[in-house]
Design a protein around this motif. Structure first.
Motif, PDB file in Angstrom:
ATOM      1  N   ARG A   1       0.805  -1.218   0.000  1.00 10.25           N
ATOM      2  CA  ARG A   1       0.000   0.000   0.000  1.00 10.25           C
ATOM      3  C   ARG A   1       0.843   1.277   0.000  1.00 10.25           C
ATOM      4  NH1 ARG A   1      -2.493  -4.071   1.269  1.00 10.25           N
ATOM      5  NH2 ARG A   1      -4.733  -4.354   1.185  1.00 10.25           N
ATOM      6  N   GLY A   2       2.159   1.124   0.026  1.00  5.75           N
ATOM      7  CA  GLY A   2       3.040   2.290   0.003  1.00  5.75           C
ATOM      8  C   GLY A   2       3.190   2.970   1.350  1.00  5.75           C
ATOM      9  N   TRP A   3       2.819   2.291   2.430  1.00  9.16           N
ATOM     10  CA  TRP A   3       2.899   2.876   3.762  1.00  9.16           C
ATOM     11  C   TRP A   3       4.215   2.590   4.451  1.00  9.16           C
ATOM     12  CZ3 TRP A   3      -2.330   0.406   5.533  1.00  9.16           C
ATOM     13  CH2 TRP A   3      -3.388   1.042   4.886  1.00  9.16           C
ATOM     14  N   TYR A   4       4.997   1.677   3.902  1.00 11.33           N
ATOM     15  CA  TYR A   4       6.240   1.263   4.540  1.00 11.33           C
ATOM     16  C   TYR A   4       7.258   1.010   3.446  1.00 11.33           C
ATOM     17  CZ  TYR A   4       9.229  -1.535   7.724  1.00 11.33           C
ATOM     18  OH  TYR A   4      10.256  -2.030   8.476  1.00 11.33           O
ATOM     19  N   LYS A   5       8.411   1.674   3.562  1.00 11.06           N
ATOM     20  CA  LYS A   5       9.455   1.565   2.540  1.00 11.06           C
ATOM     21  C   LYS A   5      10.779   1.221   3.221  1.00 11.06           C
ATOM     22  CE  LYS A   5       7.007   4.940  -0.211  1.00 11.06           C
ATOM     23  NZ  LYS A   5       6.575   4.363  -1.410  1.00 11.06           N
ATOM     24  N   PRO A   6      10.918  -0.031   3.675  1.00  9.21           N
ATOM     25  CA  PRO A   6      12.107  -0.392   4.445  1.00  9.21           C
ATOM     26  C   PRO A   6      13.405  -0.341   3.655  1.00  9.21           C
ATOM     27  CG  PRO A   6      10.822  -2.345   3.940  1.00  9.21           C
ATOM     28  CD  PRO A   6      10.018  -1.160   3.492  1.00  9.21           C
ATOM     29  N   TRP A   7      13.335  -0.356   2.339  1.00  9.37           N
ATOM     30  CA  TRP A   7      14.559  -0.338   1.523  1.00  9.37           C
ATOM     31  C   TRP A   7      14.878   1.051   0.994  1.00  9.37           C
ATOM     32  CZ3 TRP A   7      10.874  -4.280   0.913  1.00  9.37           C
ATOM     33  CH2 TRP A   7      11.259  -5.484   1.469  1.00  9.37           C
ATOM     34  N   ASN A   8      14.096   2.037   1.400  1.00  8.13           N
ATOM     35  CA  ASN A   8      14.342   3.405   0.968  1.00  8.13           C
ATOM     36  C   ASN A   8      14.258   4.301   2.201  1.00  8.13           C
ATOM     37  OD1 ASN A   8      14.331   5.983  -0.112  1.00  8.13           O
ATOM     38  ND2 ASN A   8      13.071   5.429  -1.865  1.00  8.13           N
ATOM     39  N   ALA A   9      15.373   4.417   2.910  1.00  7.21           N
ATOM     40  CA  ALA A   9      15.385   5.139   4.184  1.00  7.21           C
ATOM     41  C   ALA A   9      14.986   6.601   4.024  1.00  7.21           C
ATOM     42  CB  ALA A   9      16.759   5.032   4.826  1.00  7.21           C
ATOM     43  N   VAL A  10      15.406   7.231   2.955  1.00  3.39           N
ATOM     44  CA  VAL A  10      15.088   8.643   2.745  1.00  3.39           C
ATOM     45  C   VAL A  10      13.580   8.828   2.576  1.00  3.39           C
ATOM     46  CG1 VAL A  10      15.386  10.615   1.185  1.00  3.39           C
ATOM     47  CG2 VAL A  10      17.347   9.170   1.768  1.00  3.39           C
ATOM     48  N   GLU A  11      12.962   8.006   1.754  1.00  5.70           N
ATOM     49  CA  GLU A  11      11.520   8.099   1.537  1.00  5.70           C
ATOM     50  C   GLU A  11      10.755   7.719   2.807  1.00  5.70           C
ATOM     51  OE1 GLU A  11       7.868   8.821  -0.298  1.00  5.70           O
ATOM     52  OE2 GLU A  11       9.882   9.479  -0.797  1.00  5.70           O
ATOM     53  N   GLN A  12      11.208   6.705   3.523  1.00  7.39           N
ATOM     54  CA  GLN A  12      10.545   6.310   4.769  1.00  7.39           C
ATOM     55  C   GLN A  12      10.631   7.433   5.788  1.00  7.39           C
ATOM     56  OE1 GLN A  12       8.706   3.434   5.388  1.00  7.39           O
ATOM     57  NE2 GLN A  12       8.117   4.599   7.189  1.00  7.39           N
ATOM     58  N   PHE A  13      11.788   8.071   5.878  1.00  8.97           N
ATOM     59  CA  PHE A  13      11.949   9.189   6.800  1.00  8.97           C
ATOM     60  C   PHE A  13      11.004  10.324   6.433  1.00  8.97           C
ATOM     61  CE2 PHE A  13      14.013  13.166   8.121  1.00  8.97           C
ATOM     62  CZ  PHE A  13      14.085  12.944   9.486  1.00  8.97           C
ATOM     63  N   ARG A  14      10.893  10.626   5.140  1.00  7.02           N
ATOM     64  CA  ARG A  14       9.991  11.685   4.679  1.00  7.02           C
ATOM     65  C   ARG A  14       8.552  11.363   5.080  1.00  7.02           C
ATOM     66  NH1 ARG A  14       6.275  12.627   1.530  1.00  7.02           N
ATOM     67  NH2 ARG A  14       6.303  10.656   0.435  1.00  7.02           N
ATOM     68  N   MET A  15       8.144  10.111   4.887  1.00  3.53           N
ATOM     69  CA  MET A  15       6.786   9.706   5.257  1.00  3.53           C
ATOM     70  C   MET A  15       6.582   9.809   6.766  1.00  3.53           C
ATOM     71  SD  MET A  15       6.111   6.438   2.712  1.00  3.53           S
ATOM     72  CE  MET A  15       5.295   5.591   4.014  1.00  3.53           C
ATOM     73  N   ASP A  16       7.583   9.412   7.545  1.00  3.90           N
ATOM     74  CA  ASP A  16       7.480   9.486   9.001  1.00  3.90           C
ATOM     75  C   ASP A  16       7.312  10.934   9.461  1.00  3.90           C
ATOM     76  OD1 ASP A  16       7.752   6.736   9.115  1.00  3.90           O
ATOM     77  OD2 ASP A  16       9.867   6.781   9.708  1.00  3.90           O
ATOM     78  N   VAL A  17       8.100  11.830   8.891  1.00  2.59           N
ATOM     79  CA  VAL A  17       8.006  13.251   9.246  1.00  2.59           C
ATOM     80  C   VAL A  17       6.627  13.794   8.874  1.00  2.59           C
ATOM     81  CG1 VAL A  17       8.889  15.556   8.712  1.00  2.59           C
ATOM     82  CG2 VAL A  17      10.486  13.683   9.161  1.00  2.59           C
ATOM     83  N   GLN A  18       6.137  13.434   7.695  1.00  4.95           N
ATOM     84  CA  GLN A  18       4.814  13.890   7.261  1.00  4.95           C
ATOM     85  C   GLN A  18       3.727  13.385   8.226  1.00  4.95           C
ATOM     86  OE1 GLN A  18       3.774  12.566   3.337  1.00  4.95           O
ATOM     87  NE2 GLN A  18       1.992  13.896   3.203  1.00  4.95           N
TER      88      GLN A  18
END
Length: 98
Positions: free
Chosen positions: A71-88
């Motif tokens: 669903r695009g809610w978790y990106k364990p192999w893309n730390a930068v994108e996961q961090f961006r989602m976490d901040v959002q």
């Protein structure tokens, strides 16, 4: 949660994601706890039981992670994108009425 309240607070999009992430974190904690308990088990029977439960906890974690990745809610192999989602998500949570 009431759909009107979800819409007004912005949680209509985050509710499933927040629940899934909470479940993922709980599953990961379970994996860690079963692993520690299995390594400290006194009898072979207890160790076997804990190891079986550890395997089930790992399977549960993998299923939740796959669900979230799909669903695009978790990106364990893309730390930068996961961090961006976490901040959002944090920013959204901070704007909720308290």
């Amino acid at each position: 949660m009431n759909t009107i309240v979800e819409y007004l607070t912005g949680m209509n999009k985050l509710t499933d994601q927040v629940i899934a992430m909470d479940f993922l974190i709980a599953a990961k904690t379970g994996v860690r706890n079963y692993a520690m308990a299995a390594t400290e088990a006194i009898t072979p029977e207890i160790k076997a039981t804990l190891t079986k439960q550890l395997d089930e906890a790992i399977d549960t974690y993998e299923q939740i992670a796959a669900y979230m990745i799909e669903r695009g809610w978790y990106k364990p192999w893309n730390a930068v994108e996961q961090f961006r989602m976490d901040v959002q998500n944090i920013e959204t949570a901070l704007t909720l009425p308290g």
